[in-house]
Scaffold this motif. Structure first.
Motif, PDB file in Angstrom:
ATOM      1  N   VAL A 147     -36.213  85.555 136.679  1.00  0.00           N
ATOM      2  CA  VAL A 147     -35.796  84.554 136.280  1.00  0.00           C
ATOM      3  C   VAL A 147     -35.107  83.490 137.443  1.00  0.00           C
ATOM      4  O   VAL A 147     -33.813  83.814 137.435  1.00  0.00           O
ATOM      5  CB  VAL A 147     -35.259  84.811 134.688  1.00  0.00           C
ATOM      6  N   SER A 148     -36.124  82.309 137.107  1.00  0.00           N
ATOM      7  CA  SER A 148     -34.619  81.896 137.970  1.00  0.00           C
ATOM      8  C   SER A 148     -34.149  82.520 138.998  1.00  0.00           C
ATOM      9  O   SER A 148     -32.288  82.241 139.857  1.00  0.00           O
ATOM     10  CB  SER A 148     -33.556  81.173 137.366  1.00  0.00           C
ATOM     11  N   GLY A 149     -34.284  83.058 140.107  1.00  0.00           N
ATOM     12  CA  GLY A 149     -33.948  83.668 141.162  1.00  0.00           C
ATOM     13  C   GLY A 149     -32.759  84.333 141.261  1.00  0.00           C
ATOM     14  O   GLY A 149     -32.527  85.152 141.697  1.00  0.00           O
ATOM     15  N   ILE A 150     -32.533  85.043 139.810  1.00  0.00           N
ATOM     16  CA  ILE A 150     -31.978  86.502 139.153  1.00  0.00           C
ATOM     17  C   ILE A 150     -32.521  87.410 139.124  1.00  0.00           C
ATOM     18  O   ILE A 150     -33.736  87.501 138.140  1.00  0.00           O
ATOM     19  CB  ILE A 150     -31.466  85.746 138.478  1.00  0.00           C
ATOM     20  N   PHE A 151     -32.525  88.570 139.682  1.00  0.00           N
ATOM     21  CA  PHE A 151     -32.987  89.744 139.582  1.00  0.00           C
ATOM     22  C   PHE A 151     -32.374  91.252 138.156  1.00  0.00           C
ATOM     23  O   PHE A 151     -31.150  91.347 138.867  1.00  0.00           O
ATOM     24  CB  PHE A 151     -34.110  90.653 140.233  1.00  0.00           C
ATOM     25  N   TYR A 152     -32.944  91.566 137.241  1.00  0.00           N
ATOM     26  CA  TYR A 152     -32.509  92.493 135.922  1.00  0.00           C
ATOM     27  C   TYR A 152     -32.810  93.299 135.726  1.00  0.00           C
ATOM     28  O   TYR A 152     -34.808  93.401 136.524  1.00  0.00           O
ATOM     29  CB  TYR A 152     -32.438  91.517 134.847  1.00  0.00           C
ATOM     30  N   THR A 153     -32.695  94.630 136.010  1.00  0.00           N
ATOM     31  CA  THR A 153     -32.960  95.667 135.532  1.00  0.00           C
ATOM     32  C   THR A 153     -32.498  96.358 134.617  1.00  0.00           C
ATOM     33  O   THR A 153     -31.489  95.813 133.871  1.00  0.00           O
ATOM     34  CB  THR A 153     -32.594  96.741 136.783  1.00  0.00           C
ATOM     35  N   GLN A 154     -33.494  96.882 132.879  1.00  0.00           N
ATOM     36  CA  GLN A 154     -33.156  97.250 132.212  1.00  0.00           C
ATOM     37  C   GLN A 154     -32.137  98.331 131.745  1.00  0.00           C
ATOM     38  O   GLN A 154     -32.754  99.279 132.799  1.00  0.00           O
ATOM     39  CB  GLN A 154     -34.028  97.672 131.329  1.00  0.00           C
TER      40      GLN A 154
END
Length: 216
Positions: A147-154
């Motif tokens: 989202v919005s250029g940011i990568f997340y991982t759980q």
């Protein structure tokens, strides 16, 4: 007697010529049918071998290695784009490694000299709830929330900011991305992630090609 004999020989000769003519016509007809069958077969083979195959295509150029020193990166704009506001309504305050973030409407801000400046959270930053309108991105065995250029991982019950793997494909960049030049080639940068514009099935996309290393 001689007349009858000559007439018999004439009929015999005539029958031979007729038979020869019929045989010749039969052979020519057979040759024509064989040629026609061969042409139809050849056309059929050409048709089958030229059948269009639809596949995923990605048009690429030479890409840099995974980690790129910031000294090798030239920004096309002399100064970075800075998005700042005087106030962040309904903001949520998040502390991470001694830095305070203010979050609202899918953006993170830091406070400086009376203004809130939009920034990207650093790798390792964690939140309990993902920003709204995130998209799932899968690359090989990796699953990201983008989202919005940011990568997340759980990670357990939280979501951690990480650098994506080289080769990851996304279809949109944040509005405040930057254009950079490396070895004479133009790339796109956001949050120190380098992208290359590609085509996937005729659709514009962006592929992760490296991470900018900040020199101390």
């Amino acid at each position: 007697m001689n007349f009858s004999k000559k007439n018999h020989e004439y009929q015999k000769s005539n029958n031979y010529l007729v038979s020869k003519t019929i045989l010749k016509a039969s052979i020519l007809t057979s040759l024509f049918l064989m040629a026609l069958t061969t042409e139809v077969s050849a056309q059929s083979r050409r048709s089958s071998t030229t059948k269009k195959v639809t596949r995923t295509t990605t048009v690429k150029k030479a890409t840099p290695s995974r980690r790129i020193s910031s000294t090798k990166v030239t920004y096309k704009r002399p100064t970075r784009k800075v998005v700042s506001v005087r106030n962040v309504p309904n903001r949520k305050v998040i502390n991470h490694n001694g830095q305070r973030y203010y979050y609202n409407n899918n953006r993170y801000y830091t406070y400086s000299r009376g203004r809130y400046i939009a920034i990207a959270p650093k790798v390792g930053f964690r939140i309990r709830t993902l920003p709204a309108h995130y998209k799932r991105v899968r690359f090989n065995t990796f699953n990201y929330f983008y989202v919005s250029g940011i990568f997340y991982t759980q990670l357990n019950n939280e979501y951690e900011v990480i650098d994506p793997e080289v080769g990851t494909i996304i279809y949109e960049l944040p509005d405040d991305y930057e254009k950079v030049v490396i070895d004479g080639q133009t790339y796109y940068e956001y949050a120190n992630i380098l992208y290359e514009k590609v085509q996937v099935d005729g659709t514009r996309a962006y592929e992760v090609v490296g991470i900018i290393e900040l020199d101390n």
